[in-house]
Design an enzyme around this catalytic site. Sequence first.
Site, PDB file in Angstrom:
ATOM      1  N   HIS A  52     -43.448  10.264 -48.798  1.00 13.56           N
ATOM      2  CA  HIS A  52     -44.228  11.048 -47.849  1.00 13.56           C
ATOM      3  C   HIS A  52     -45.704  11.092 -48.222  1.00 13.56           C
ATOM      4  O   HIS A  52     -46.547  11.462 -47.398  1.00 13.56           O
ATOM      5  CB  HIS A  52     -43.662  12.461 -47.745  1.00 13.56           C
ATOM      6  CG  HIS A  52     -42.261  12.508 -47.222  1.00 13.56           C
ATOM      7  ND1 HIS A  52     -41.163  12.452 -48.059  1.00 13.56           N
ATOM      8  CD2 HIS A  52     -41.779  12.573 -45.966  1.00 13.56           C
ATOM      9  CE1 HIS A  52     -40.068  12.492 -47.320  1.00 13.56           C
ATOM     10  NE2 HIS A  52     -40.408  12.571 -46.054  1.00 13.56           N
ATOM     11  N   HIS A  98     -41.088  10.887 -34.698  1.00 21.41           N
ATOM     12  CA  HIS A  98     -41.024  10.429 -36.087  1.00 21.41           C
ATOM     13  C   HIS A  98     -39.604  10.052 -36.469  1.00 21.41           C
ATOM     14  O   HIS A  98     -39.347   8.965 -37.007  1.00 21.41           O
ATOM     15  CB  HIS A  98     -41.550  11.548 -36.992  1.00 21.41           C
ATOM     16  CG  HIS A  98     -41.416  11.280 -38.457  1.00 21.41           C
ATOM     17  ND1 HIS A  98     -42.483  10.960 -39.260  1.00 21.41           N
ATOM     18  CD2 HIS A  98     -40.328  11.282 -39.280  1.00 21.41           C
ATOM     19  CE1 HIS A  98     -42.069  10.779 -40.497  1.00 21.41           C
ATOM     20  NE2 HIS A  98     -40.758  10.979 -40.545  1.00 21.41           N
ATOM     21  N   GLU A  99     -38.657  10.955 -36.213  1.00 19.86           N
ATOM     22  CA  GLU A  99     -37.276  10.698 -36.633  1.00 19.86           C
ATOM     23  C   GLU A  99     -36.665   9.525 -35.881  1.00 19.86           C
ATOM     24  O   GLU A  99     -35.954   8.701 -36.464  1.00 19.86           O
ATOM     25  CB  GLU A  99     -36.431  11.961 -36.454  1.00 19.86           C
ATOM     26  CG  GLU A  99     -36.840  13.124 -37.330  1.00 19.86           C
ATOM     27  CD  GLU A  99     -36.851  12.776 -38.808  1.00 19.86           C
ATOM     28  OE1 GLU A  99     -36.162  11.829 -39.219  1.00 19.86           O
ATOM     29  OE2 GLU A  99     -37.582  13.446 -39.558  1.00 19.86           O
TER      30      GLU A  99
END
Length: 841
Positions: A486, A393-394
Amino acid sequence: MRICRSLIAASLAVLPLMLWGDAHAAGPLMAGPLVAGATDTAALAARLRGADLKRGFDPDHGYLVERHHPGVDGTRITRMAHTYKGVRVFQSESVLVTNDIGKIVSESASDRRAGLGYGAASAKMGGRFSSFSVQPAIPPQAALNAAATALAPRAMDVIKPSAELIVYPHVASVRTAAAVNKTDGELNAIDLEERVTGYELAYLVRTRMVAAGSRPVYYDSIVSATDGRLLKQWNALQTVIGSGNSQYNGTVPLSTTLSNGVYSMRDPLRGTGGTFGAMAITNADHGRTAGAVYTNATNTWGDGQQYIEGGSTTNANGQTAAVNAMWGLMNTYDMLKNTLGWQSLDGNNTATYIAAHVNTAYDNAYYDDTCRCMFIGDGSFFTNLGSIDVIGHEMSHGVTAATSNLTYFGESGGLNESSSDIGGEVTEAYARAGGTGTTIPSSGNDWLIGAEISRTGTPLRWMYKPSKDGLSPDAWRSGLGNLDVHYSSGPNNRMFYFLARGSESSTSSERYSPYLTRMPRAMTGIGTDKAFRIWFRANTTKFTASTNYVDARAKMLLAAQELYGVASREATAVQRAYAAINVGTDVDEAGGGGGLSISSQPASVTAAPGVIADFSVTVGGGVAPYRYQWMRNGADIAGATGPTYSVVARSRHNGAGYSVRVSDSAATPSSVTSATARLTVTGSNVTERVVNGSFEAGSYGWSGTTSAIGSAAGQAAYDGVRFAWLGGNGYGSRESLSQAVSIPASATAADLSFALHVDTAEFDSPNYPYDKLTVTVKDAAGQLLGTLASFSNLSRASGYQVHAYSLLAYKGQTVTLTFDMREDVSLQTSFVIDKVSVRTQ
């Protein structure tokens, strides 16, 4: 006579892609290295400027090359910002794909310049910005101070803040003409469009600070270059809101470096250059900076256990966080390189790093755009953040930052966050299958974000059913861009799951979508590998910083058509996957006939009060017998479970929408929802109480600012040719219109309705109601009895909206209805009223 005062909003144009050549054949497509100097950016800019002159832009418009990165099949991507008098226009850009000889293969653009300058294009906004100045009234330091003061006055800078002078377009989301009369619940994403309503010279301020407790405070701000007002501000820290544990992968191989008898967590096989000369894992040792690269006397690292808070960060227990990070980094790198030919975050194989043990008991992980690196916390509520999907993800945030750079607020921010969730799940699938090969398997991942890092087993997000977290919507809805990114990522996450895996037709399934109405009822997925290739192509070669859900759908469809063909099942799947989240309309799949379908839709009915109105539906296909559930305005009607629904028409039902959901009796039932039919209630026992409600008789029946009644250029009537135009002056003013109406004591219904169109030149941010219209009820003495509604510049819409309110509380009285408008000292807002009606029964 009034002059035209309405704001003619310039459309936010998304230019169609101009394609040369045929669609590529299906199969793995690999990105190639960027050859320095291979793309003649000066020549590209000159070609674009030439096209601009033909489109009516004056010579003050130009281009600024922002970045390059490789594409597939030897192509290269050049992203060029639009400028005006040398100043960048925020979120206005062109994306050019060129081949190895410099020929343009495709162009994608988000153009927010229309209205600037003295060219023909500026006529779209009435020439209001023909002499727009780019000379700021305040210095950059004043903008920096304004942004920092609004955030954390005592915070310390991680890096020196910056203030870039920009032209800031004020953008409003307005309804299309076809959606004017839809309720909010009936809106599809394609019913809204973004329009530029004005421009302001501003500073884009980037602050990267730490507050008490080493808490990162990373924000981007838009500050007016005229008076220092804060126009917009958003969190630039790209996180997953969580952390991780250290028992995710068992014993794993690591690529390290041996030098002078000491092993270090520097990967000599992946990435070059960068801060540490190679991909690396560092030890932040509870601080806020990266720290030094991990070293060890042996090449055996970690104990496979969660970090013990307060213990050493360099012993075996402390090394486990670094093991997690390195394993995630290696697999994300390999997934991108082996399947797409994309190297590292930027595609040019520039090394990055991950810092472990950031801060103390830190329940987060984030991507830092200042170093193009990642920071991982140890967690307290969660466990260590080094799970494979979190690392993927990062790192995917880094890919987006190097390519589309989707702005981290609004719908674009939700897409940015979704892109990282997609990258995390794809990396997990690839790693679980052994981390090798040129395709991504369709199994191995759990479609749950952060399940492993949760001490309770509850994930951060469910991609197949985002609403399970209680905050994320399953589908697009009006106002989605106002959510935290988010949560606004949820619908796109679900889209990608459906695209890869397909949906289910049972209404009780968590993988069911009520927006899929064509055949077959359960859409067919195309596999994770193809779904990711389409997403990656769209994100890297077509998306711009301002891409929203509608734009993403259009560009995903183009990417699928380029990869697999215009009429391919993959292109159909993209349309269906977005339709499943209320973005665009559904389509049939090839070979989908024979399923449950509606052959005769319910028809709208006009009936007098007391008359029975019938709504019927005919279905075919599927497996009989069928089950029916009728709905009024989207809500189930108890007991209405047959092919025909009958209702006694009442005044309160006027305008109600009736539809039916039909299911068959197959082992895996299919379901389909009908179109909406409207009930219009009329009749002799309904009495109109307003005189001249459509203003066709001029001021007759009305008092107050009756000069507002008439017809004028720049506005259209809802009914007939006349209307009441309150406001629109652009200076401090107050105008009103009133009429007395009598509500009989015997009334069983008394309904006020009117059509209202609001357009404005006021700023879209901050969200402040500068100009207002209130609708009130007063008694014969002029005393306020109640306020029915309040509208402002924030209520802008592309056409008339119909509003209705009950006046039954005032039966037995003669009351005065008043439309009262107040406009502040600058920038007009027009409140245009028509077809005022009070009907009693």
